[in-house]
Enzyme design. Structure first.
Site, PDB file in Angstrom:
ATOM      1  N   SER A 120       0.842  -1.194   0.000  1.00  0.00           N
ATOM      2  CA  SER A 120       0.000   0.000   0.000  1.00  0.00           C
ATOM      3  C   SER A 120       0.880   1.248   0.000  1.00  0.00           C
ATOM      4  O   SER A 120       1.689   1.439  -0.902  1.00  0.00           O
ATOM      5  CB  SER A 120      -0.970  -0.041   1.188  1.00  0.00           C
ATOM      6  OG  SER A 120      -2.001   0.911   1.025  1.00  0.00           O
ATOM      7  N   GLU A 241      -2.016  -2.674  -8.273  1.00  0.00           N
ATOM      8  CA  GLU A 241      -3.234  -2.888  -7.487  1.00  0.00           C
ATOM      9  C   GLU A 241      -3.573  -1.588  -6.803  1.00  0.00           C
ATOM     10  O   GLU A 241      -2.770  -0.642  -6.786  1.00  0.00           O
ATOM     11  CB  GLU A 241      -3.037  -4.013  -6.474  1.00  0.00           C
ATOM     12  CG  GLU A 241      -1.982  -3.733  -5.400  1.00  0.00           C
ATOM     13  CD  GLU A 241      -2.507  -3.009  -4.175  1.00  0.00           C
ATOM     14  OE1 GLU A 241      -3.696  -3.161  -3.828  1.00  0.00           O
ATOM     15  OE2 GLU A 241      -1.721  -2.269  -3.555  1.00  0.00           O
ATOM     16  N   HIS A 306      -4.874  -5.368  -1.701  1.00  0.00           N
ATOM     17  CA  HIS A 306      -5.776  -5.103  -0.590  1.00  0.00           C
ATOM     18  C   HIS A 306      -6.924  -6.104  -0.489  1.00  0.00           C
ATOM     19  O   HIS A 306      -7.742  -6.022   0.423  1.00  0.00           O
ATOM     20  CB  HIS A 306      -6.354  -3.691  -0.713  1.00  0.00           C
ATOM     21  CG  HIS A 306      -5.367  -2.603  -0.446  1.00  0.00           C
ATOM     22  ND1 HIS A 306      -4.448  -2.203  -1.395  1.00  0.00           N
ATOM     23  CD2 HIS A 306      -5.155  -1.831   0.642  1.00  0.00           C
ATOM     24  CE1 HIS A 306      -3.715  -1.213  -0.898  1.00  0.00           C
ATOM     25  NE2 HIS A 306      -4.110  -0.976   0.333  1.00  0.00           N
TER      26      HIS A 306
END
Length: 336
Positions: A120, A241, A306
């Site tokens: 992330s 992503e 995620h």
């Protein structure tokens, strides 16, 4: 190395029972209760977790884990500590960009490579470790997050990658919308192709070899032009992503990567989860629209990011992407 993915990066050694592992918070505030549960999981793996001095700090902003200098000091000290075999990020969120240029990269370069795990917002550090230290890292689950505790398949894949990385050299895509049970089970031998390739995973068919890189799409776009962001992904297998981004914003980030030339010469692309990014049919249409004109293999449904399960993907590793077979195969174990 700064100009693209020119070759595999230095690997850290695999972990063994008894290893001390440091836990830092480079980005958002860490819930103490969640981290305590995550630490117990790590202890159950035979590791000895060590919390950084400021890992539970809270910045007045409410969205940072303490002051920028304190977060940078924790990471720099733990990376340079020879008694630690790994540094794990407790969580993502926001804030890594604020502290990345405060690290003493010269001092960190003098330390032996060690395992580094996160994803992330940690994408910024994955890029920095590649460009400034030439060290391979792991895009994987973090112990201070709810997902770490609720995703047993993702946890097990991380554990195996840390302790027995030869068992996780093949990652398989799962067609979006199909059950993901078993994707973190024992993988085939390196280079093996499944007897029946998953259908619907090749957005653009083909096979490519390159060095893995990437992470969270929005962070890659915002990292362009910084001291640690690569100006090019040439020769790389880019993993993408994101979470909580509507399709038009994903369009903006992809378009920025295209307009900047960052994707020029890319070898292939593997798309992971797009949690909370709207109907997947819309995301798929966008990925095809923006990425298919590159003329390189594009794989969808690789279970990392995620979503659940969140498998661990090495960054800075030589690999072969086979969109038709639905596989990403590492040429060597993630850790030596």
């Amino acid at each position: 190395m700064p100009g693209g993915a020119s070759g595999p990066l230095d690997r850290a050694r695999r972990l063994v029972a008894g290893d001390r592992v440091g836990i830092v918070a480079p980005a958002g505030p860490v819930p103490g209760g969640l981290l305590a549960e995550g630490v117990e999981v790590l202890r159950g793996w035979g590791l000895e977790p060590v919390l950084a001095p400021h890992v539970l700090d809270a910045h007045p902003s409410g969205y940072l884990a303490g002051a920028d200098l304190a977060r940078a000091a924790d990471l720099g000290a733990f990376w340079s500590d020879p008694s630690l075999a790994a540094v794990l990020c407790a969580r993502g969120g926001y804030g890594t960009q604020r502290m990345a240029d405060l690290l003493d990269w010269d001092a960190m370069a003098r330390a032996e490579p060690k395992v580094f795990v996160g994803f992330s917002d940690i994408t910024v550090l994955h890029e920095a470790f590649a460009t400034r230290l030439s060290v391979a890292t792991l895009h994987g689950p973090m112990p201070g997050t709810p997902a770490f505790l609720s995703d047993p398949a993702g946890r097990e894949h991380l554990r195996r990658t840390l302790f027995a990385p030869q068992e996780t050299q093949v990652l398989r895509a799962v067609p979006p919308g199909e059950p993901t049970a078993g994707v973190a089970g024992r993988d085939a031998a390196p280079g093996a192709v499944p007897a029946s390739a998953p259908q619907g995973c090749a957005l653009v068919p083909g096979r490519a070899t390159g060095v893995t890189m990437g992470g969270c799409l929005s962070l890659l776009a915002s990292d362009l032009g910084t001291r640690s962001g690569r100006p090019s992904a040439a020769g790389g297998i880019v993993l993408l992503e994101d979470t909580g981004e509507e399709p038009y914003r994903l369009d903006r980030y992809l378009t920025q990567l295209l307009r900047s030339g960052w994707l020029d010469g890319v070898a292939g692309i593997a798309a992971g989860s797009w949690e909370g990014c709207g109907p997947y049919a819309d995301v798929r249409a966008l990925l095809l629209d923006r990425l298919a004109p590159l003329g390189v293999p594009v794989l969808e449904g690789l279970p990392f990011g995620h979503g659940t399960p969140a498998l661990t993907v090495p960054l800075g590793a030589a690999a072969t992407l086979d969109a038709g077979a639905g596989t990403l195969t590492l040429h060597a174990p993630a850790l030596r």
